[in-house]
Design a protein around this motif. Structure first.
Motif, PDB file in Angstrom:
ATOM      1  N   SER A   1       0.828  -1.205   0.000  1.00 13.80           N
ATOM      2  CA  SER A   1       0.000   0.000   0.000  1.00 13.80           C
ATOM      3  C   SER A   1       0.863   1.256   0.000  1.00 13.80           C
ATOM      4  O   SER A   1       0.498   2.255  -0.614  1.00 13.80           O
ATOM      5  CB  SER A   1      -0.947  -0.007   1.195  1.00 13.80           C
ATOM      6  N   LEU A   2       1.996   1.225   0.677  1.00 10.81           N
ATOM      7  CA  LEU A   2       2.895   2.376   0.669  1.00 10.81           C
ATOM      8  C   LEU A   2       3.497   2.600  -0.720  1.00 10.81           C
ATOM      9  O   LEU A   2       3.593   3.738  -1.192  1.00 10.81           O
ATOM     10  CB  LEU A   2       4.002   2.195   1.708  1.00 10.81           C
ATOM     11  N   ILE A   3       3.871   1.519  -1.394  1.00 10.54           N
ATOM     12  CA  ILE A   3       4.413   1.636  -2.754  1.00 10.54           C
ATOM     13  C   ILE A   3       3.340   2.139  -3.710  1.00 10.54           C
ATOM     14  O   ILE A   3       3.598   3.014  -4.541  1.00 10.54           O
ATOM     15  CB  ILE A   3       4.995   0.294  -3.217  1.00 10.54           C
ATOM     16  N   ALA A   4       2.129   1.609  -3.597  1.00  8.08           N
ATOM     17  CA  ALA A   4       1.035   2.044  -4.468  1.00  8.08           C
ATOM     18  C   ALA A   4       0.715   3.514  -4.254  1.00  8.08           C
ATOM     19  O   ALA A   4       0.522   4.268  -5.217  1.00  8.08           O
ATOM     20  CB  ALA A   4      -0.202   1.184  -4.223  1.00  8.08           C
ATOM     21  N   SER A   5       0.688   3.957  -3.007  1.00  4.08           N
ATOM     22  CA  SER A   5       0.397   5.360  -2.717  1.00  4.08           C
ATOM     23  C   SER A   5       1.517   6.273  -3.200  1.00  4.08           C
ATOM     24  O   SER A   5       1.269   7.368  -3.696  1.00  4.08           O
ATOM     25  CB  SER A   5       0.182   5.547  -1.217  1.00  4.08           C
ATOM     26  N   PHE A   6       2.760   5.819  -3.068  1.00  4.60           N
ATOM     27  CA  PHE A   6       3.898   6.590  -3.570  1.00  4.60           C
ATOM     28  C   PHE A   6       3.820   6.731  -5.091  1.00  4.60           C
ATOM     29  O   PHE A   6       4.021   7.830  -5.631  1.00  4.60           O
ATOM     30  CB  PHE A   6       5.212   5.922  -3.161  1.00  4.60           C
ATOM     31  N   LEU A   7       3.506   5.651  -5.788  1.00  4.53           N
ATOM     32  CA  LEU A   7       3.371   5.728  -7.245  1.00  4.53           C
ATOM     33  C   LEU A   7       2.213   6.633  -7.651  1.00  4.53           C
ATOM     34  O   LEU A   7       2.302   7.361  -8.643  1.00  4.53           O
ATOM     35  CB  LEU A   7       3.189   4.324  -7.831  1.00  4.53           C
ATOM     36  N   GLY A   8       1.125   6.611  -6.892  1.00  5.03           N
ATOM     37  CA  GLY A   8       0.009   7.513  -7.162  1.00  5.03           C
ATOM     38  C   GLY A   8       0.404   8.972  -6.990  1.00  5.03           C
ATOM     39  O   GLY A   8       0.008   9.840  -7.771  1.00  5.03           O
ATOM     40  N   ALA A   9       1.212   9.268  -5.966  1.00  6.67           N
ATOM     41  CA  ALA A   9       1.677  10.640  -5.742  1.00  6.67           C
ATOM     42  C   ALA A   9       2.622  11.081  -6.850  1.00  6.67           C
ATOM     43  O   ALA A   9       2.576  12.235  -7.300  1.00  6.67           O
ATOM     44  CB  ALA A   9       2.373  10.744  -4.385  1.00  6.67           C
ATOM     45  N   VAL A  10       3.467  10.178  -7.333  1.00  8.05           N
ATOM     46  CA  VAL A  10       4.367  10.500  -8.444  1.00  8.05           C
ATOM     47  C   VAL A  10       3.563  10.769  -9.717  1.00  8.05           C
ATOM     48  O   VAL A  10       3.852  11.715 -10.459  1.00  8.05           O
ATOM     49  CB  VAL A  10       5.402   9.378  -8.659  1.00  8.05           C
ATOM     50  N   VAL A  11       2.529   9.968  -9.956  1.00  8.85           N
ATOM     51  CA  VAL A  11       1.663  10.186 -11.125  1.00  8.85           C
ATOM     52  C   VAL A  11       0.970  11.539 -11.015  1.00  8.85           C
ATOM     53  O   VAL A  11       0.889  12.294 -11.997  1.00  8.85           O
ATOM     54  CB  VAL A  11       0.631   9.038 -11.256  1.00  8.85           C
ATOM     55  N   LEU A  12       0.487  11.887  -9.833  1.00  8.20           N
ATOM     56  CA  LEU A  12      -0.158  13.186  -9.632  1.00  8.20           C
ATOM     57  C   LEU A  12       0.808  14.333  -9.913  1.00  8.20           C
ATOM     58  O   LEU A  12       0.461  15.283 -10.625  1.00  8.20           O
ATOM     59  CB  LEU A  12      -0.699  13.298  -8.204  1.00  8.20           C
ATOM     60  N   LEU A  13       2.026  14.262  -9.396  1.00 12.09           N
ATOM     61  CA  LEU A  13       3.000  15.326  -9.639  1.00 12.09           C
ATOM     62  C   LEU A  13       3.421  15.380 -11.101  1.00 12.09           C
ATOM     63  O   LEU A  13       3.682  16.464 -11.632  1.00 12.09           O
ATOM     64  CB  LEU A  13       4.221  15.134  -8.735  1.00 12.09           C
ATOM     65  N   ALA A  14       3.477  14.238 -11.771  1.00  9.44           N
ATOM     66  CA  ALA A  14       3.803  14.229 -13.198  1.00  9.44           C
ATOM     67  C   ALA A  14       2.711  14.928 -14.004  1.00  9.44           C
ATOM     68  O   ALA A  14       3.001  15.703 -14.921  1.00  9.44           O
ATOM     69  CB  ALA A  14       3.992  12.797 -13.693  1.00  9.44           C
ATOM     70  N   ILE A  15       1.459  14.702 -13.649  1.00  6.40           N
ATOM     71  CA  ILE A  15       0.344  15.361 -14.344  1.00  6.40           C
ATOM     72  C   ILE A  15       0.362  16.867 -14.087  1.00  6.40           C
ATOM     73  O   ILE A  15       0.181  17.669 -15.004  1.00  6.40           O
ATOM     74  CB  ILE A  15      -1.003  14.734 -13.913  1.00  6.40           C
ATOM     75  N   VAL A  16       0.611  17.255 -12.826  1.00  6.57           N
ATOM     76  CA  VAL A  16       0.683  18.684 -12.495  1.00  6.57           C
ATOM     77  C   VAL A  16       1.832  19.351 -13.250  1.00  6.57           C
ATOM     78  O   VAL A  16       1.681  20.440 -13.812  1.00  6.57           O
ATOM     79  CB  VAL A  16       0.835  18.878 -10.971  1.00  6.57           C
ATOM     80  N   ASN A  17       2.994  18.704 -13.282  1.00  7.65           N
ATOM     81  CA  ASN A  17       4.144  19.254 -14.007  1.00  7.65           C
ATOM     82  C   ASN A  17       3.885  19.344 -15.500  1.00  7.65           C
ATOM     83  O   ASN A  17       4.354  20.272 -16.164  1.00  7.65           O
ATOM     84  CB  ASN A  17       5.404  18.426 -13.754  1.00  7.65           C
ATOM     85  N   LEU A  18       3.163  18.385 -16.048  1.00  9.38           N
ATOM     86  CA  LEU A  18       2.855  18.397 -17.469  1.00  9.38           C
ATOM     87  C   LEU A  18       2.023  19.624 -17.838  1.00  9.38           C
ATOM     88  O   LEU A  18       2.282  20.269 -18.849  1.00  9.38           O
ATOM     89  CB  LEU A  18       2.121  17.114 -17.852  1.00  9.38           C
ATOM     90  N   PHE A  19       1.048  19.955 -17.001  1.00 12.46           N
ATOM     91  CA  PHE A  19       0.222  21.134 -17.292  1.00 12.46           C
ATOM     92  C   PHE A  19       0.922  22.438 -16.947  1.00 12.46           C
ATOM     93  O   PHE A  19       0.697  23.445 -17.594  1.00 12.46           O
ATOM     94  CB  PHE A  19      -1.112  21.047 -16.534  1.00 12.46           C
ATOM     95  N   ARG A  20       1.768  22.421 -15.929  1.00 12.53           N
ATOM     96  CA  ARG A  20       2.458  23.635 -15.500  1.00 12.53           C
ATOM     97  C   ARG A  20       3.618  24.015 -16.406  1.00 12.53           C
ATOM     98  O   ARG A  20       3.736  25.145 -16.833  1.00 12.53           O
ATOM     99  CB  ARG A  20       3.008  23.401 -14.102  1.00 12.53           C
ATOM    100  N   ARG A  21       4.484  23.069 -16.648  1.00  9.53           N
ATOM    101  CA  ARG A  21       5.718  23.342 -17.392  1.00  9.53           C
ATOM    102  C   ARG A  21       5.726  22.858 -18.826  1.00  9.53           C
ATOM    103  O   ARG A  21       6.575  23.231 -19.607  1.00  9.53           O
ATOM    104  CB  ARG A  21       6.904  22.665 -16.697  1.00  9.53           C
ATOM    105  N   GLY A  22       4.836  21.957 -19.151  1.00  6.88           N
ATOM    106  CA  GLY A  22       4.827  21.385 -20.484  1.00  6.88           C
ATOM    107  C   GLY A  22       5.695  20.142 -20.594  1.00  6.88           C
ATOM    108  O   GLY A  22       5.823  19.558 -21.655  1.00  6.88           O
ATOM    109  N   SER A  23       6.304  19.705 -19.483  1.00  7.58           N
ATOM    110  CA  SER A  23       7.067  18.458 -19.455  1.00  7.58           C
ATOM    111  C   SER A  23       6.822  17.785 -18.128  1.00  7.58           C
ATOM    112  O   SER A  23       6.435  18.405 -17.154  1.00  7.58           O
ATOM    113  CB  SER A  23       8.569  18.724 -19.642  1.00  7.58           C
ATOM    114  N   VAL A  24       7.084  16.476 -18.097  1.00 10.65           N
ATOM    115  CA  VAL A  24       6.805  15.709 -16.885  1.00 10.65           C
ATOM    116  C   VAL A  24       7.756  16.114 -15.767  1.00 10.65           C
ATOM    117  O   VAL A  24       7.382  16.223 -14.631  1.00 10.65           O
ATOM    118  CB  VAL A  24       6.890  14.201 -17.174  1.00 10.65           C
ATOM    119  N   ARG A  25       9.015  16.340 -16.056  1.00 12.12           N
ATOM    120  CA  ARG A  25       9.979  16.776 -15.035  1.00 12.12           C
ATOM    121  C   ARG A  25      10.234  18.192 -15.202  1.00 12.12           C
ATOM    122  O   ARG A  25      10.632  19.037 -15.419  1.00 12.12           O
ATOM    123  CB  ARG A  25      11.248  15.978 -15.122  1.00 12.12           C
TER     124      ARG A  25
END
Length: 89
Positions: free
Chosen positions: A65-89
């Motif tokens: 569950s900790l790994i799944a939640s960590f991956l979910g948080a990484v996916v969320l930040l990748a989506i936010v970065n994609l809309f904010r900066r135009g790239s995942v990182r």
């Protein structure tokens, strides 16, 4: 007590995900908690069916569950970065 554990573990998971995605300098502790908890909810819908386990929002605090939640948080930040900066990182 479970809500307090979800907030603490969600904060740590959000902080670790923000370090991985290099957004830690822009976020404070409140946003790290939000990212961790919303990431856990995303994990419940996307990541958990793929790798098994349960997200931390269900009250389960095992390693899967900790790994799944960590991956979910990484996916969320990748989506936010994609809309904010135009790239995942």
């Amino acid at each position: 007590m479970t809500l307090l554990l979800i907030l603490i573990v969600g904060g740590v998971i959000g902080w670790l995900a923000s370090i991985l995605m290099r957004t830690d300098a822009q976020q404070g502790i409140f946003l790290n908690i939000v990212v961790g908890i919303v990431g856990a909810v995303i994990a419940g819908f996307i990541v958990t069916p793929l790798i098994g386990g349960a997200p931390i929002t269900s009250g389960s605090f095992d390693i899967m569950s900790l790994i799944a939640s960590f991956l979910g948080a990484v996916v969320l930040l990748a989506i936010v970065n994609l809309f904010r900066r135009g790239s995942v990182r």
